[in-house]
Design a protein around this motif. Structure first.
Motif, mmCIF file in Angstrom:
data_model
loop_
_atom_site.group_PDB
_atom_site.id
_atom_site.type_symbol
_atom_site.label_atom_id
_atom_site.label_comp_id
_atom_site.label_asym_id
_atom_site.label_seq_id
_atom_site.Cartn_x
_atom_site.Cartn_y
_atom_site.Cartn_z
ATOM 1 N N GLU A 1 57.747 59.314 93.291
ATOM 2 C CA GLU A 1 56.610 59.996 92.790
ATOM 3 C C GLU A 1 56.085 61.288 93.395
ATOM 4 O OE1 GLU A 1 54.113 56.721 92.101
ATOM 5 O OE2 GLU A 1 55.154 56.224 90.128
ATOM 6 N N LYS B 1 56.721 55.648 101.820
ATOM 7 C CA LYS B 1 55.764 56.604 102.039
ATOM 8 C C LYS B 1 55.307 56.770 103.419
ATOM 9 C CE LYS B 1 50.613 57.051 100.812
ATOM 10 N NZ LYS B 1 49.528 56.166 100.363
ATOM 11 N N THR C 1 61.576 54.543 97.745
ATOM 12 C CA THR C 1 60.593 53.701 97.033
ATOM 13 C C THR C 1 60.038 54.639 95.705
ATOM 14 O OG1 THR C 1 58.904 54.434 98.175
ATOM 15 C CG2 THR C 1 60.134 52.471 98.940
ATOM 16 N N ARG C 2 59.394 53.829 94.921
ATOM 17 C CA ARG C 2 58.909 54.664 93.771
ATOM 18 C C ARG C 2 57.831 55.567 94.341
ATOM 19 N NH1 ARG C 2 56.287 51.945 88.467
ATOM 20 N NH2 ARG C 2 54.075 52.145 89.342
ATOM 21 N N VAL C 3 57.004 55.205 95.397
ATOM 22 C CA VAL C 3 56.058 56.132 95.973
ATOM 23 C C VAL C 3 56.836 57.242 96.288
ATOM 24 C CG1 VAL C 3 54.385 56.467 97.730
ATOM 25 C CG2 VAL C 3 54.394 54.333 96.558
#
Ligand SMILES: Cc1cc2nc3c(=O)[nH]c(=O)nc-3n(C[C@H](O)[C@H](O)[C@H](O)COP(=O)(O)OP(=O)(O)OC[C@H]3O[C@@H](n4cnc5c(N)ncnc54)[C@H](O)[C@@H]3O)c2cc1C
Length: 336
Positions: free
Chosen positions: A248, A218, A243-245
């Motif tokens: 997403e 992020k 990363t997942r953020v």
């Protein structure tokens, strides 16, 4: 039959061949067997033409080449019946398999038929010196804790282990072991048949085997900045992770996600830019050899696992790095 306390590892078969992940499984097997003073058996389910001696060179004491299942390609029930017969015949104390589609499907069916416990998706395996039972560690409760589980009352103790959770041991051509063929009659009342095989294409995304991985979180602030990491990755011949953020936020496809619910990587160098280092992310990169972290927050958790920490604005640092690598390449080009 007298129970044989050996550690049995399941070979991963892909496209009819023993896959490299098997070396990791054998390495786990050796670690456990060494502590218990027993042998490592490597079970290869389904008749395959391959150089089975190499499994001995990677550390197996016995290679069990198991034939007799349904012949046409990988079918879960066929492989599970073969494994069931193998376990009944050999009576191992522990059975481990990679947490891949193969292991995640074949192992639970087999464990259910044997009425024994199975711990899925472990990141660490060990032996409890107090009772010689298998310690099976895996993320639990949404990945917020690491739980260590024992199968105390039933045998064998069964676990699937995340790929890349251990580095393969040493390949030793002088190791000696046995290659044994076993044939089992698994019946012919099959409820399934292989209709076709469709490969899931993940073009240009080769993270798991990359020597260098550059990952953005992020802290890269926006997609444009995140794509700078792609430029750096190209220059370094690296894989690009997220990363997942970041996934997403729509900066990267899920196939680039590294962590508990994404991929596990184990590169020589891992560059984390604007990544906080939450446990779910660390689960996917903690076995990296050398971690470089760029973060503006000196207290960020990622610095706990970093070999080199750079405190600063990640997009700016990455832009400088790109210029530096380009300049270096130019110099190298001139001199050589
Ligand atoms: C069940 C479950 C599964 C999960 N699976 C995964 C998974 O597979 N992979 C995964 O990654 N996450 C996963 N997560 C999410 C995980 O908990 C974190 O939320 C996520 O990893 C955080 O991503 P991040 O580091 O990009 O963002 P953040 O945690 O928000 O961190 C951003 C970081 O950037 C830094 N920063 C901000 N601005 C700058 C700047 N200008 N320059 C430099 N640094 C800056 C901040 O200091 C901070 O450290 C999972 C969560 C759960 C509950």
């Amino acid at each position: 039959m007298e129970a044989n306390p050996n550690v049995m590892v399941l070979a991963e078969i892909r496209n009819g061949k023993v896959h490299d992940l098997t070396w990791e499984m054998i390495t786990w097997g050796r670690k456990l067997a060494g502590k218990l003073g027993v042998k490592v058996d490597c079970a290869v389910l389904g008749a395959r033409q391959d150089d089975f001696q190499k499994l001995v060179h990677w550390g197996a004491d016995r290679v069990l080449v198991v034939t007799g299942g349904k012949p046409d390609g990988f079918l879960v029930t066929s492989a599970a019946r073969l494994l069931l017969e193998t376990i009944r015949a050999e009576q191992p104390g522990i059975v481990i398999a990679p947490a891949t589609t193969f292991g995640r499907t074949v192992m639970p069916i087999t464990a259910a038929r044997l009425a024994t416990g199975l711990t899925a998706d472990c990141t660490e395996l060990d032996i409890d010196p107090k009772d010689n039972l298998l310690l099976q560690t895996r993320p639990a409760i949404g990945g917020n804790i690491m739980a260590t589980i024992k199968t105390a009352r039933t045998k064998p103790q069964m676990a699937t282990v995340r790929p890349r959770s251990i580095k393969p041991g040493v390949y030793d051509r002088s190791r000696r072991g046995e290659v044994i063929t076993r044939q089992y009659n698994t019946g012919d009342n099959w409820q399934e048949k292989l209709v076709s095989f469709v490969r899931h294409e993940e073009k240009d995304i080769n993270l798991e085997n990359a020597d260098i991985v550059v990952t953005g979180g992020k802290g890269m602030k926006n997609k444009e900045n995140y794509l700078l990491l792609g430029e750096l990755a190209d220059l370094l011949g690296a894989g690009l992770g997220a990363t997942r953020v970041a996934v997403e936020a729509g900066w990267a496809p899920f196939a680039r996600q590294i962590g508990l619910t994404g991929k596990t990587v184990s590169p020589k160098v891992y560059i984390a830019a604007g990544v906080s280092g939450k446990i779910q992310h660390l689960a996917g990169m903690i076995t990296s050899e050398y971690v470089i972290a760029i973060n503006e927050d000196v207290d960020s958790q990622i610095f706990n696992v970093a070999d080199l920490g750079i405190i600063g604005d990640a997009p700016t640092v990455i832009a400088h790095l790109i210029q530096a690598v380009k300049a270096q390449k130019k110099t190298n080009g001139r001199h050589g």
